[in-house]
Write a protein that holds these residues in place. Sequence first.
Motif, PDB file in Angstrom:
ATOM      1  N   GLY A  44       0.803  -1.215   0.000  1.00 33.74           N
ATOM      2  CA  GLY A  44       0.000   0.000   0.000  1.00 33.74           C
ATOM      3  C   GLY A  44       0.833   1.261   0.000  1.00 33.74           C
ATOM      4  N   LEU A  45       0.625   2.097   1.001  1.00 38.59           N
ATOM      5  CA  LEU A  45       1.289   3.396   1.049  1.00 38.59           C
ATOM      6  C   LEU A  45       2.772   3.299   1.371  1.00 38.59           C
ATOM      7  N   THR A  46       3.217   2.159   1.932  1.00 38.65           N
ATOM      8  CA  THR A  46       4.630   2.017   2.246  1.00 38.65           C
ATOM      9  C   THR A  46       5.422   1.476   1.056  1.00 38.65           C
ATOM     10  N   SER A  47       4.765   1.168  -0.029  1.00 38.80           N
ATOM     11  CA  SER A  47       5.429   0.618  -1.214  1.00 38.80           C
ATOM     12  C   SER A  47       6.306   1.671  -1.879  1.00 38.80           C
ATOM     13  N   PRO A  48       7.428   1.250  -2.507  1.00 39.92           N
ATOM     14  CA  PRO A  48       8.256   2.229  -3.219  1.00 39.92           C
ATOM     15  C   PRO A  48       7.707   2.600  -4.594  1.00 39.92           C
ATOM     16  N   ARG A  49       6.495   2.185  -4.939  1.00 41.05           N
ATOM     17  CA  ARG A  49       5.905   2.594  -6.215  1.00 41.05           C
ATOM     18  C   ARG A  49       5.860   4.117  -6.356  1.00 41.05           C
ATOM     19  N   PRO A  50       5.569   4.855  -5.280  1.00 31.88           N
ATOM     20  CA  PRO A  50       5.644   6.320  -5.417  1.00 31.88           C
ATOM     21  C   PRO A  50       7.045   6.810  -5.787  1.00 31.88           C
ATOM     22  N   VAL A  51       8.072   6.082  -5.359  1.00 34.35           N
ATOM     23  CA  VAL A  51       9.441   6.447  -5.730  1.00 34.35           C
ATOM     24  C   VAL A  51       9.603   6.300  -7.244  1.00 34.35           C
ATOM     25  N   ALA A  52       9.141   5.173  -7.781  1.00 33.60           N
ATOM     26  CA  ALA A  52       9.224   4.952  -9.226  1.00 33.60           C
ATOM     27  C   ALA A  52       8.429   6.019  -9.973  1.00 33.60           C
ATOM     28  N   ALA A  53       7.285   6.413  -9.428  1.00 33.82           N
ATOM     29  CA  ALA A  53       6.485   7.463 -10.060  1.00 33.82           C
ATOM     30  C   ALA A  53       7.226   8.795 -10.048  1.00 33.82           C
ATOM     31  N   ARG A  54       7.875   9.107  -8.934  1.00 36.54           N
ATOM     32  CA  ARG A  54       8.644  10.363  -8.874  1.00 36.54           C
ATOM     33  C   ARG A  54       9.822  10.330  -9.845  1.00 36.54           C
ATOM     34  N   TYR A  55      10.455   9.163  -9.959  1.00 33.19           N
ATOM     35  CA  TYR A  55      11.511   9.025 -10.963  1.00 33.19           C
ATOM     36  C   TYR A  55      10.958   9.332 -12.351  1.00 33.19           C
ATOM     37  N   ALA A  56       9.803   8.772 -12.674  1.00 37.12           N
ATOM     38  CA  ALA A  56       9.205   8.975 -14.002  1.00 37.12           C
ATOM     39  C   ALA A  56       8.868  10.440 -14.239  1.00 37.12           C
ATOM     40  N   ILE A  57       8.340  11.108 -13.235  1.00 38.32           N
ATOM     41  CA  ILE A  57       7.985  12.521 -13.390  1.00 38.32           C
ATOM     42  C   ILE A  57       9.240  13.356 -13.626  1.00 38.32           C
ATOM     43  N   GLU A  58      10.291  13.070 -12.867  1.00 37.18           N
ATOM     44  CA  GLU A  58      11.541  13.820 -13.064  1.00 37.18           C
ATOM     45  C   GLU A  58      12.141  13.536 -14.442  1.00 37.18           C
ATOM     46  N   LEU A  59      12.059  12.307 -14.892  1.00 39.75           N
ATOM     47  CA  LEU A  59      12.552  11.990 -16.237  1.00 39.75           C
ATOM     48  C   LEU A  59      11.703  12.679 -17.304  1.00 39.75           C
ATOM     49  N   ALA A  60      10.391  12.693 -17.106  1.00 35.37           N
ATOM     50  CA  ALA A  60       9.495  13.322 -18.082  1.00 35.37           C
ATOM     51  C   ALA A  60       9.744  14.826 -18.178  1.00 35.37           C
TER      52      ALA A  60
END
Length: 193
Positions: A44-60
């Motif tokens: 859930g909220l403790t998953s590093p999926r938000p980290v991957a999303a932030r990586y994607a936003i910074e790359l975009a």
Amino acid sequence: TATGPSPDQEQATAFFTAAWPARDEGSAGRLEGLSREVRIRGLGLTSPRPVAARYAIELAKQKPLLGLGYESFNMHLRAQLDIPSSAVASVVNTALAHDASEPLFDDSHNTYLQVLAGTGAVGLGLWLALAAAGLLAAARALRCEVEPEAFAVLLGLVLFHFYGLFQGMAFRPVIFFLFLGLPGYATTLDPQP
């Protein structure tokens, strides 16, 4: 920084251990692997999926209009993490607190962000337009006459795009082909010329 698993992660590990008791060494090994993934990746909220999303936003943000190249997320992520001053490298990766071998992600774990990082706003706009056209065609066909094909295509498109919020799927050619096949088939269901 985290010093160990959170109470939610410990509770999830206990649940998996109680729900699937090990019968042999193979089962125990699989359960241990699943338990390790829960501790590292969280739920859930403790998953590093938000980290991957932030990586994607910074790359975009680097090439917002046309993107960095189709399915080049992992390559660009590796390159940007090697540059300490980059915005990507400044993202705090929570998975590293549990395992230093976990700094990278193959994809953004979100189809929309994956398409945005790879093909930019233009690509994401085309992706969404194609999805909307398929959904409208299948919905129009279903409204005119209740056919199993129209329902199946509509359900497939809805589920594909809902699941896309949690997983990047464009890098799996078979699944990506299914998405393109669904809107294509949806147009054959449309009763209008």
